[in-house]
Write a protein that holds these residues in place. Structure first.
Motif, PDB file in Angstrom:
ATOM      1  N   GLU A 152      15.615  -9.162  -3.340  1.00 41.16           N
ATOM      2  CA  GLU A 152      15.169  -7.768  -3.355  1.00 41.16           C
ATOM      3  C   GLU A 152      13.697  -7.670  -3.742  1.00 41.16           C
ATOM      4  N   HIS A 153      13.236  -8.562  -4.642  1.00 41.56           N
ATOM      5  CA  HIS A 153      11.831  -8.548  -5.074  1.00 41.56           C
ATOM      6  C   HIS A 153      10.895  -8.798  -3.897  1.00 41.56           C
ATOM      7  N   LEU A 154      11.370  -9.564  -2.909  1.00 38.06           N
ATOM      8  CA  LEU A 154      10.579  -9.815  -1.706  1.00 38.06           C
ATOM      9  C   LEU A 154      10.772  -8.708  -0.677  1.00 38.06           C
ATOM     10  N   PHE A 155      12.013  -8.317  -0.439  1.00 38.17           N
ATOM     11  CA  PHE A 155      12.321  -7.332   0.601  1.00 38.17           C
ATOM     12  C   PHE A 155      11.691  -5.968   0.315  1.00 38.17           C
ATOM     13  N   ASN A 156      11.507  -5.644  -0.978  1.00 42.70           N
ATOM     14  CA  ASN A 156      10.957  -4.338  -1.325  1.00 42.70           C
ATOM     15  C   ASN A 156       9.516  -4.149  -0.857  1.00 42.70           C
ATOM     16  N   ARG A 157       8.852  -5.244  -0.465  1.00 44.02           N
ATOM     17  CA  ARG A 157       7.481  -5.114   0.026  1.00 44.02           C
ATOM     18  C   ARG A 157       7.441  -4.544   1.445  1.00 44.02           C
ATOM     19  N   PHE A 158       8.525  -4.679   2.188  1.00 42.87           N
ATOM     20  CA  PHE A 158       8.459  -4.448   3.628  1.00 42.87           C
ATOM     21  C   PHE A 158       8.641  -2.997   4.079  1.00 42.87           C
ATOM     22  N   LEU A 192       2.709  -2.424 -15.724  1.00 42.68           N
ATOM     23  CA  LEU A 192       2.009  -1.797 -14.600  1.00 42.68           C
ATOM     24  C   LEU A 192       2.609  -2.224 -13.265  1.00 42.68           C
ATOM     25  N   VAL A 193       2.897  -3.523 -13.133  1.00 48.89           N
ATOM     26  CA  VAL A 193       3.509  -4.027 -11.897  1.00 48.89           C
ATOM     27  C   VAL A 193       4.839  -3.335 -11.643  1.00 48.89           C
ATOM     28  N   ASP A 194       5.662  -3.206 -12.679  1.00 51.81           N
ATOM     29  CA  ASP A 194       6.970  -2.563 -12.532  1.00 51.81           C
ATOM     30  C   ASP A 194       6.823  -1.090 -12.141  1.00 51.81           C
ATOM     31  N   GLN A 195       5.902  -0.383 -12.800  1.00 50.72           N
ATOM     32  CA  GLN A 195       5.745   1.048 -12.531  1.00 50.72           C
ATOM     33  C   GLN A 195       5.206   1.301 -11.122  1.00 50.72           C
ATOM     34  N   LEU A 196       4.257   0.480 -10.661  1.00 54.11           N
ATOM     35  CA  LEU A 196       3.715   0.656  -9.311  1.00 54.11           C
ATOM     36  C   LEU A 196       4.769   0.359  -8.247  1.00 54.11           C
ATOM     37  N   GLU A 197       5.598  -0.662  -8.493  1.00 53.93           N
ATOM     38  CA  GLU A 197       6.674  -0.962  -7.543  1.00 53.93           C
ATOM     39  C   GLU A 197       7.675   0.184  -7.491  1.00 53.93           C
ATOM     40  N   ARG A 198       7.979   0.775  -8.645  1.00 54.09           N
ATOM     41  CA  ARG A 198       8.913   1.907  -8.681  1.00 54.09           C
ATOM     42  C   ARG A 198       8.321   3.108  -7.941  1.00 54.09           C
ATOM     43  N   MET A 199       7.034   3.358  -8.123  1.00 51.95           N
ATOM     44  CA  MET A 199       6.383   4.472  -7.429  1.00 51.95           C
ATOM     45  C   MET A 199       6.455   4.291  -5.916  1.00 51.95           C
ATOM     46  N   GLU A 200       6.220   3.054  -5.441  1.00 52.63           N
ATOM     47  CA  GLU A 200       6.242   2.809  -3.997  1.00 52.63           C
ATOM     48  C   GLU A 200       7.632   3.054  -3.422  1.00 52.63           C
ATOM     49  N   GLN A 201       8.668   2.547  -4.086  1.00 52.79           N
ATOM     50  CA  GLN A 201      10.026   2.743  -3.594  1.00 52.79           C
ATOM     51  C   GLN A 201      10.414   4.222  -3.610  1.00 52.79           C
ATOM     52  N   ASP A 202       9.988   4.946  -4.642  1.00 53.79           N
ATOM     53  CA  ASP A 202      10.317   6.370  -4.721  1.00 53.79           C
ATOM     54  C   ASP A 202       9.565   7.176  -3.665  1.00 53.79           C
ATOM     55  N   LEU A 203       8.313   6.811  -3.383  1.00 48.49           N
ATOM     56  CA  LEU A 203       7.557   7.511  -2.342  1.00 48.49           C
ATOM     57  C   LEU A 203       8.202   7.307  -0.975  1.00 48.49           C
ATOM     58  N   LEU A 204       8.664   6.094  -0.707  1.00 51.36           N
ATOM     59  CA  LEU A 204       9.362   5.838   0.553  1.00 51.36           C
ATOM     60  C   LEU A 204      10.641   6.672   0.644  1.00 51.36           C
ATOM     61  N   SER A 205      11.335   6.787  -0.482  1.00 51.15           N
ATOM     62  CA  SER A 205      12.555   7.598  -0.508  1.00 51.15           C
ATOM     63  C   SER A 205      12.221   9.078  -0.334  1.00 51.15           C
ATOM     64  N   MET A 206      11.135   9.520  -0.957  1.00 50.13           N
ATOM     65  CA  MET A 206      10.748  10.930  -0.876  1.00 50.13           C
ATOM     66  C   MET A 206      10.315  11.310   0.532  1.00 50.13           C
ATOM     67  N   GLU A 207       9.833  10.328   1.305  1.00 44.91           N
ATOM     68  CA  GLU A 207       9.447  10.612   2.680  1.00 44.91           C
ATOM     69  C   GLU A 207      10.671  10.942   3.530  1.00 44.91           C
ATOM     70  N   ASN A 208      11.831  10.387   3.162  1.00 45.85           N
ATOM     71  CA  ASN A 208      13.070  10.696   3.874  1.00 45.85           C
ATOM     72  C   ASN A 208      13.643  12.045   3.447  1.00 45.85           C
ATOM     73  N   GLU A 209      13.680  12.260   2.147  1.00 50.22           N
ATOM     74  CA  GLU A 209      14.189  13.531   1.638  1.00 50.22           C
ATOM     75  C   GLU A 209      13.654  13.746   0.235  1.00 50.22           C
ATOM     76  N   VAL A 210      13.219  14.975  -0.029  1.00 48.86           N
ATOM     77  CA  VAL A 210      12.641  15.301  -1.332  1.00 48.86           C
ATOM     78  C   VAL A 210      13.764  15.674  -2.289  1.00 48.86           C
ATOM     79  N   LEU A 211      14.032  14.782  -3.230  1.00 48.28           N
ATOM     80  CA  LEU A 211      15.038  15.041  -4.249  1.00 48.28           C
ATOM     81  C   LEU A 211      14.341  15.229  -5.595  1.00 48.28           C
ATOM     82  N   ARG A 270      -5.533  -2.570 -10.293  1.00 43.31           N
ATOM     83  CA  ARG A 270      -4.727  -3.552 -11.041  1.00 43.31           C
ATOM     84  C   ARG A 270      -5.215  -4.973 -10.783  1.00 43.31           C
ATOM     85  N   ASP A 271      -5.399  -5.318  -9.500  1.00 44.07           N
ATOM     86  CA  ASP A 271      -5.835  -6.675  -9.158  1.00 44.07           C
ATOM     87  C   ASP A 271      -7.221  -6.968  -9.723  1.00 44.07           C
ATOM     88  N   GLU A 272      -8.116  -5.977  -9.660  1.00 44.48           N
ATOM     89  CA  GLU A 272      -9.467  -6.179 -10.197  1.00 44.48           C
ATOM     90  C   GLU A 272      -9.425  -6.340 -11.713  1.00 44.48           C
TER      91      GLU A 272
END
Length: 670
Positions: free
Chosen positions: A342-348, A15-34, A100-102
């Motif tokens: 990268e594990h830390l920087f990806n939060r920002f 779950l942690v891996d999938q949520l992190e991947r979703m966040e990075q992809d959403l940030l990328s999709m905000e720049n350009e929809v691929l 997830r946290d709950e």
């Protein structure tokens, strides 16, 4: 099979891996929809829906089901990706993180009814809409035109126009709207349909159009003006963010690749190991290191007493071989504890995106040095200070677009986060191209708050004036910000970094920006320390705090305003005896030359007099435990090869306390 607790850890890890991947992809999709980005988010949502349903986690299953439906509409070209949709998907992601946290804490689950309503309502509205137009692929000439606009600091906007149903000549009206956009807003780089509207083409749909425009106007102003255009039922304006160009990786032709075994037959190449096991393994390596040091001392002792015996050579060989093995084992375990930063920087990126929207600023975050490795414990500990530095850069450092334009700067602000290895440390820099820090403003604020006196203010250089930002209670903010909070100042950031045996420096130039440089050790478990002896007792000074070591004649010690100082290369440095700080008696000064260790923390230096220098040594840090509490000047202890305990000095705290109680007026002027 009814007991799912055995699968809980595996579910959380995935779950942690999938949520992190979703966040990075959403940030990328905000720049350009691929298409591949949308597909990646869809797969992550689908995976989470399936696994949460299997675990009986119905709230998460319901949310991901609605998210999956929205993404499926995007894939089917039934829904356009805009800022409102992106924000809704980010809201869904935030709720998934809360769930997830709950779930991890075993708490009752949050009410998701509002989010479900928003997701379902967005889907219903989208279902009733006709397919929306999207911008065409840019030609080479249009791409160059877009690049030129970015270099000039112009904004790129997507202007979507929906005409009223009763508009009699839609093609002609769009032609007039295109001319008005060019006259009032800026340059049309491309559009769909083309600006060369053909009223005789009955196959084209002219009820709506989308324009890519470069303009110096604010997006809100364009939105207000576009809504008043004749025969326009709906006008929607969004920022257009071109995808950053990336260097393509060089691929090796199949026939040129070296022969390899079939990877699928080798089984998994990585395994997951719990943190507790790594911590235990590191403790065992630490104990081995202590025993290896003891064996080395025993070897030297035996060699001096039984120089000609055969077993001495055998003992020496065993000791040397053990030293080599322990060193290699220590390095391997430390590497196992390392994670890419990268594990830390990806939060920002997400944080900067949200802050930029809240503050009404256009800011890009550049991440560099993502491959730099750092101990996982330090990655967790350094996160909060970096968050504070980045938030301050976004809130206080970067100016608004209109202010930047008035200074001749590009309208989009920039925050750069970089990391790299230097010696035995990791260096992290947080740099912005904002307004910078004005020394005069810092001094005025410090005087107003009573942090410094008029006499001190007159002696401060620009560098030391800027470093006033690290003083407790200091703030230059004119008002409390929701972003930066209520004056939890840079002194807290500095204390957190120094608690990690790290240092923080600052450089700033007016209207050019500010850069904070953080230096921290690769690991907190084992460090290199300088062994010194004071009044018959052993102490350790971390080598990352040691600037230089000198021996000076006792008559070279001078007194200024009643305090001891030494002069090294025309620099006046305050001097203390470590005996005094540790409340130990000084012995008779038999030697004419005094061993001096010059230590530093940030911009401050201090000369520390000791009785004897014993040399460098790899030491295993042992905490003193909660029973003893916080001991002044001491950050921990280590066990030496002879079985004795040596205390590890906390240099930053030592300088801070000496500065406060003894030589404050000197340290401030250095």
């Amino acid at each position: 099979m009814n007991d799912l607790s055995a699968y809980r850890d595996a579910f959380i890890e995935e779950l942690v891996d999938q949520l992190e991947r979703m966040e990075q992809d959403l940030l990328s999709m905000e720049n350009e929809v691929l298409e591949e980005t949308v597909q990646s988010i869809f797969r992550a949502a689908h995976t989470i829906k399936g696994s949460s349903a299997a675990m009986g986690f119905d709230e998460m299953k319901s949310v991901t089901h609605e998210v999956e439906h929205l993404l499926d509409m995007i894939r089917g070209k039934k829904l356009e990706v805009d800022s409102s949709l992106i924000n809704l998907l980010f809201n869904a992601l935030d709720v998934l993180k809360v769930l997830r946290d709950e779930y991890m804490r075993g708490q009752s689950y949050s009410d998701i009814s509002k989010l479900l309503y928003d997701l379902q309502n967005f889907t219903k509205v989208a279902d009733t809409q006709i397919p929306v137009k999207s911008l065409p692929e840019l030609t080479l000439e249009q791409s160059l035109q877009l690049d030129e606009a970015v270099e000039l600091g112009l904004q790129l906007l997507k202007i979507r126009i929906h005409l009223s149903d009763d508009c009699p000549m839609m093609a002609a009206r769009l032609q007039l709207i295109a001319q008005e956009i060019t006259a009032r807003y800026g340059t049309i780089i491309c559009s769909e349909p083309s600006v060369l509207f053909d009223p005789n083409n009955e196959d084209s749909d002219y009820s709506q159009a989308i324009f890519l425009v470069s303009t110096s106007l604010d997006m809100k102003d364009v939105q207000e003006q576009a809504s008043t255009l004749t025969d326009v039922r709906l006008a929607k304006v969004d920022l257009y963010k071109p995808l950053n160009k990336a260097v393509n990786a060089v691929s090796v032709p199949k026939d040129k690749e070296p022969a390899q075994e079939d990877k699928s037959k080798q089984g998994p190449q990585t395994i997951r190991v719990s943190v507790e096991r790594l911590e235990h393994l590191m403790n065992l390596v630490g104990e081995l290191l202590i025993d290896q040091t003891s064996l080395n001392e025993l070897k030297h002792s035996v060699s001096s007493r039984f120089a000609n015996e055969d077993f001495v050579e055998r003992l020496s060989d065993i000791s040397d071989h053990m030293s080599s093995i322990v060193e290699e084992l220590q390095e391997s375990v430390m590497k196992a504890r390392m994670l890419p930063i990268e594990h830390l920087f990806n939060r920002f990126p997400r944080m900067v995106r949200d802050l930029s929207q809240k503050l009404g600023k256009d800011i890009e975050l550049l991440l560099e040095g993502m491959e730099t490795e750092l101990d996982r414990t330090l990655i967790e500990e350094i996160g909060d200070p970096l968050i504070h530095l980045i938030r301050n850069a976004v809130d206080h450092g970067i100016e608004t677009a209109d202010v930047r334009a008035s200074k001749g700067k590009r309208m989009k602000g920039r925050v750069r986060l970089n990391s790299f290895h230097e010696d035995n440390q990791v260096v992290i820099t947080v740099e912005d191209d904002g307004a910078g820090i004005l020394p005069d403003k810092m001094i005025a604020s410090a005087l107003r708050k009573g942090i410094i006196t008029d006499e001190e203010a007159g002696r401060l250089s620009d560098l030391h004036a800027i470093n006033l930002i690290f003083r407790p209670g200091f703030s230059t903010a004119a008002s409390v910000s929701e972003v930066s909070g209520r004056g939890v100042g840079m002194d807290i950031v500095r204390n957190q970094i120094e608690r990690l045996n790290g240092l923080i420096d600052i450089e700033s130039k007016p209207d050019q920006g500010t850069m904070f440089t953080v230096r921290i050790p690769l690991t907190l478990a084992i460090i290199t320390g300088l062994m010194v002896k004071v009044s018959g007792r052993d102490y350790v000074i971390p080598m990352n705090n040691v600037i230089e070591i000198v021996r000076i004649p006792i008559e070279d010690i001078q007194t200024v305003h009643g305090e001891n100082v030494i002069v090294i290369r025309d620099k006046v440095i305050p001097l203390i005896w470590l005996h005094d700080a540790m409340q130990l008696e000084r012995g008779n000064m038999k030697n004419k030359f005094i061993p001096i260790v010059v230590v530093g923390s940030a911009e401050k230096k201090l000369a520390v007099a000791v009785d004897e220098l014993l040399g460098n040594q790899e030491i295993v840090i042992k905490t003193l435990g909660t029973f003893l509490g916080k001991i002044p000047f001491i950050t921990g202890a280590t066990i030496l090869g002879n079985g004795r305990v040596a205390l590890i000095l906390e240099i930053a705290y030592l300088i801070q306390m000496i500065n406060k109680h003894k030589v404050g007026h000197l340290v401030h002027t250095l």
